[in-house]
Design a protein around this motif. Structure first.
Motif, PDB file in Angstrom:
ATOM      1  N   HIS A   1      26.465 -21.410  63.407  1.00 54.75           N
ATOM      2  CA  HIS A   1      27.594 -20.977  63.324  1.00 54.75           C
ATOM      3  C   HIS A   1      28.669 -22.173  63.427  1.00 54.75           C
ATOM      4  O   HIS A   1      28.261 -23.148  64.559  1.00 54.75           O
ATOM      5  CB  HIS A   1      28.133 -20.138  64.444  1.00 54.75           C
ATOM      6  CG  HIS A   1      29.557 -19.428  64.451  1.00 54.75           C
ATOM      7  ND1 HIS A   1      29.893 -18.962  65.618  1.00 54.75           N
ATOM      8  CD2 HIS A   1      30.310 -19.394  63.506  1.00 54.75           C
ATOM      9  CE1 HIS A   1      31.078 -18.622  65.358  1.00 54.75           C
ATOM     10  NE2 HIS A   1      31.477 -18.720  64.140  1.00 54.75           N
TER      11      HIS A   1
ATOM     12  N   PRO B   1      32.507 -22.482  64.176  1.00 56.04           N
ATOM     13  CA  PRO B   1      33.619 -22.018  64.273  1.00 56.04           C
ATOM     14  C   PRO B   1      34.955 -22.718  64.233  1.00 56.04           C
ATOM     15  O   PRO B   1      35.987 -22.432  63.577  1.00 56.04           O
ATOM     16  CB  PRO B   1      33.694 -21.266  65.837  1.00 56.04           C
ATOM     17  CG  PRO B   1      32.826 -22.149  66.462  1.00 56.04           C
ATOM     18  CD  PRO B   1      31.620 -22.381  65.404  1.00 56.04           C
ATOM     19  N   GLU B   2      34.713 -24.134  64.082  1.00 57.20           N
ATOM     20  CA  GLU B   2      35.871 -25.359  64.112  1.00 57.20           C
ATOM     21  C   GLU B   2      36.064 -25.721  62.746  1.00 57.20           C
ATOM     22  O   GLU B   2      37.095 -26.258  62.357  1.00 57.20           O
ATOM     23  CB  GLU B   2      35.674 -26.333  64.987  1.00 57.20           C
ATOM     24  CG  GLU B   2      34.494 -27.321  64.638  1.00 57.20           C
ATOM     25  CD  GLU B   2      32.957 -26.583  64.482  1.00 57.20           C
ATOM     26  OE1 GLU B   2      32.249 -27.217  64.016  1.00 57.20           O
ATOM     27  OE2 GLU B   2      32.746 -25.640  65.206  1.00 57.20           O
TER      28      GLU B   2
ATOM     29  N   ARG C   1      36.322 -25.658  58.524  1.00 59.10           N
ATOM     30  CA  ARG C   1      36.997 -24.654  57.437  1.00 59.10           C
ATOM     31  C   ARG C   1      36.251 -24.409  56.462  1.00 59.10           C
ATOM     32  O   ARG C   1      35.036 -25.012  56.101  1.00 59.10           O
ATOM     33  CB  ARG C   1      38.141 -25.537  56.873  1.00 59.10           C
ATOM     34  CG  ARG C   1      39.197 -25.927  57.841  1.00 59.10           C
ATOM     35  CD  ARG C   1      40.155 -27.047  57.346  1.00 59.10           C
ATOM     36  NE  ARG C   1      41.100 -26.315  56.146  1.00 59.10           N
ATOM     37  CZ  ARG C   1      41.984 -25.691  56.510  1.00 59.10           C
ATOM     38  NH1 ARG C   1      42.382 -25.550  57.950  1.00 59.10           N
ATOM     39  NH2 ARG C   1      42.860 -25.194  55.602  1.00 59.10           N
TER      40      ARG C   1
ATOM     41  N   THR D   1      33.600 -21.311  54.151  1.00 57.69           N
ATOM     42  CA  THR D   1      32.854 -20.371  54.530  1.00 57.69           C
ATOM     43  C   THR D   1      31.323 -20.555  54.826  1.00 57.69           C
ATOM     44  O   THR D   1      31.152 -20.585  56.237  1.00 57.69           O
ATOM     45  CB  THR D   1      32.852 -19.400  53.158  1.00 57.69           C
ATOM     46  OG1 THR D   1      32.592 -20.193  52.081  1.00 57.69           O
ATOM     47  CG2 THR D   1      34.059 -18.848  52.889  1.00 57.69           C
TER      48      THR D   1
ATOM     49  N   VAL E   1      28.073 -21.622  58.753  1.00 61.60           N
ATOM     50  CA  VAL E   1      28.956 -20.684  58.611  1.00 61.60           C
ATOM     51  C   VAL E   1      30.491 -21.210  59.483  1.00 61.60           C
ATOM     52  O   VAL E   1      30.142 -21.055  60.618  1.00 61.60           O
ATOM     53  CB  VAL E   1      28.314 -19.309  58.936  1.00 61.60           C
ATOM     54  CG1 VAL E   1      29.292 -18.196  58.757  1.00 61.60           C
ATOM     55  CG2 VAL E   1      27.128 -19.089  58.532  1.00 61.60           C
ATOM     56  N   ALA E   2      31.557 -20.942  58.835  1.00 63.45           N
ATOM     57  CA  ALA E   2      32.619 -21.281  59.235  1.00 63.45           C
ATOM     58  C   ALA E   2      33.069 -20.023  59.710  1.00 63.45           C
ATOM     59  O   ALA E   2      32.706 -18.896  59.434  1.00 63.45           O
ATOM     60  CB  ALA E   2      33.526 -22.015  58.569  1.00 63.45           C
ATOM     61  N   GLY E   3      34.407 -20.037  60.548  1.00 61.06           N
ATOM     62  CA  GLY E   3      34.975 -18.744  60.931  1.00 61.06           C
ATOM     63  C   GLY E   3      34.660 -18.056  62.122  1.00 61.06           C
ATOM     64  O   GLY E   3      33.782 -18.691  62.958  1.00 61.06           O
ATOM     65  N   ASP E   4      35.375 -17.017  62.326  1.00 65.69           N
ATOM     66  CA  ASP E   4      35.035 -16.367  63.666  1.00 65.69           C
ATOM     67  C   ASP E   4      33.724 -15.481  63.876  1.00 65.69           C
ATOM     68  O   ASP E   4      33.183 -15.074  62.741  1.00 65.69           O
ATOM     69  CB  ASP E   4      36.084 -15.385  63.916  1.00 65.69           C
ATOM     70  CG  ASP E   4      37.528 -15.983  63.896  1.00 65.69           C
ATOM     71  OD1 ASP E   4      37.681 -17.266  64.695  1.00 65.69           O
ATOM     72  OD2 ASP E   4      38.548 -15.415  63.700  1.00 65.69           O
TER      73      ASP E   4
ATOM     74  N   HIS F   1      32.727 -12.109  61.991  1.00 68.36           N
ATOM     75  CA  HIS F   1      32.566 -12.157  60.467  1.00 68.36           C
ATOM     76  C   HIS F   1      31.389 -12.999  59.910  1.00 68.36           C
ATOM     77  O   HIS F   1      31.116 -13.076  58.861  1.00 68.36           O
ATOM     78  CB  HIS F   1      33.872 -12.920  59.720  1.00 68.36           C
ATOM     79  CG  HIS F   1      35.115 -12.027  60.420  1.00 68.36           C
ATOM     80  ND1 HIS F   1      35.374 -10.831  60.204  1.00 68.36           N
ATOM     81  CD2 HIS F   1      36.166 -12.828  60.927  1.00 68.36           C
ATOM     82  CE1 HIS F   1      36.496 -10.833  60.680  1.00 68.36           C
ATOM     83  NE2 HIS F   1      37.048 -11.756  61.086  1.00 68.36           N
ATOM     84  N   LEU F   2      30.517 -13.586  60.845  1.00 69.29           N
ATOM     85  CA  LEU F   2      29.344 -14.271  60.606  1.00 69.29           C
ATOM     86  C   LEU F   2      28.334 -13.617  59.673  1.00 69.29           C
ATOM     87  O   LEU F   2      27.776 -14.174  58.721  1.00 69.29           O
ATOM     88  CB  LEU F   2      28.563 -14.685  61.899  1.00 69.29           C
ATOM     89  CG  LEU F   2      27.484 -16.101  61.644  1.00 69.29           C
ATOM     90  CD1 LEU F   2      27.650 -16.923  62.856  1.00 69.29           C
ATOM     91  CD2 LEU F   2      26.161 -15.259  61.589  1.00 69.29           C
TER      92      LEU F   2
ATOM     93  N   ARG G   1      29.721 -12.927  56.146  1.00 69.71           N
ATOM     94  CA  ARG G   1      29.831 -14.179  55.346  1.00 69.71           C
ATOM     95  C   ARG G   1      28.276 -14.778  55.015  1.00 69.71           C
ATOM     96  O   ARG G   1      28.389 -15.137  53.860  1.00 69.71           O
ATOM     97  CB  ARG G   1      30.299 -15.283  56.196  1.00 69.71           C
ATOM     98  CG  ARG G   1      31.893 -15.006  56.483  1.00 69.71           C
ATOM     99  CD  ARG G   1      32.661 -16.349  57.002  1.00 69.71           C
ATOM    100  NE  ARG G   1      34.214 -15.946  56.844  1.00 69.71           N
ATOM    101  CZ  ARG G   1      35.028 -17.098  57.116  1.00 69.71           C
ATOM    102  NH1 ARG G   1      34.783 -18.074  57.249  1.00 69.71           N
ATOM    103  NH2 ARG G   1      36.430 -16.832  56.924  1.00 69.71           N
TER     104      ARG G   1
END
Length: 254
Positions: free
Chosen positions: A106, A108-109, A111, A113, A130-133, A136-137, A140
């Motif tokens: 993960h 999170p920082e 940009r 997907t 995997v980017a994002g919160d 949503h992992l 995604r």
């Protein structure tokens, strides 16, 4: 938990039949499915759904089916215990991609997907970043795997369609428990997206398998000659699926 348990108070589908089986850690609901062509009672532990079903002829009384299930309690228990633990799409999990292990990381920082980083010289596997919160992992990762499956299946289908001189319709991806692919009478093809987890030659074989149905909508001798004509790895791929196919359903589980 090794298997899916159903709350005894959970709402049931109208007309559904269930048999409650007491196991070591609580009750398990066994779904009863009536089939007009069934000639006997058949118990099945489904690795993909991680549940238990009983197929029964329409005329068999539920009480008789209940006794049958109870007599096979130990058989059910052993097979449920043997099911492999599910591997969720979560940070740190290792999943196969085209047959090779990849660790989910993960970011999170970051940009974007999902992207792949190659394996390290120290033996660490390749990574799926995997980017994002965090909530949503899992979605995604699954969306990424579906895109990769479509990326591989499209060219494979077109290649075999050209080799067999047939036309095919649209390609859809599903998460099917009982089959890896299908071909409709109109030429539309459907595949399990989980084939992207298997080695590339397995996905390639399934493409040939379904495209060949455009000429033979059966599994007769002529059909198998067509498949082996364009895909010499047929038997190797089928052997791999027999050994490892059910294990592909463990990934992405809760």
């Amino acid at each position: 938990m090794l298997f899916r348990r159903h709350d005894r108070k959970a709402p049931l589908t109208r007309g559904a039949e269930w048999i409650e089986l007491m196991l070591d850690d609580g009750p398990l609901r066994v779904a009863v499915r009536r089939h007009p062509q069934a000639r006997r009672l058949t118990l099945r532990v489904r690795a993909a759904a991680r549940d238990v079903t009983l197929t029964a002829p329409p005329h068999v009384p539920l009480a008789f089916a209940h006794d049958f299930v109870q007599r096979h309690r130990e058989w059910v228990r052993v097979r449920l215990v043997r099911l492999p633990e599910p591997v969720p799409f979560a940070d740190g999990a290792i999943i196969p991609l085209r047959g090779e292990p990849h660790r989910i990381v993960h970011r999170p920082e970051a940009r974007g997907t999902v992207w792949i980083a190659p394996a390290q010289e120290d033996g660490e596997p390749a990574t799926l970043n995997v980017a994002g919160d965090a909530p949503h992992l899992s979605r995604r990762v699954q969306d990424f795997l579906k895109r990769e499956a479509r990326h591989d299946l499209g060219p494979a289908v077109r290649r075999y369609a050209a080799a067999l001189k047939v036309e095919v319709g649209r390609i859809t991806l599903r998460d099917t428990a009982s089959r890896w692919g299908s071909c409709s009478a109109q030429g539309d093809l459907s595949f399990s997206w989980r084939l992207i987890l298997a080695p590339a030659f397995v996905l390639d074989y399934l493409a040939a398998h379904e495209v060949a149905h455009r000429l033979e909508m059966n599994h007769g001798p002529r059909y198998w000659r067509l498949v082996e004509q364009v895909c010499p790895a047929r038997r190797e791929a089928e052997a791999w699926l027999r050994r490892n196919g059910s294990d592909l359903h463990r990934y992405g589980g809760a």
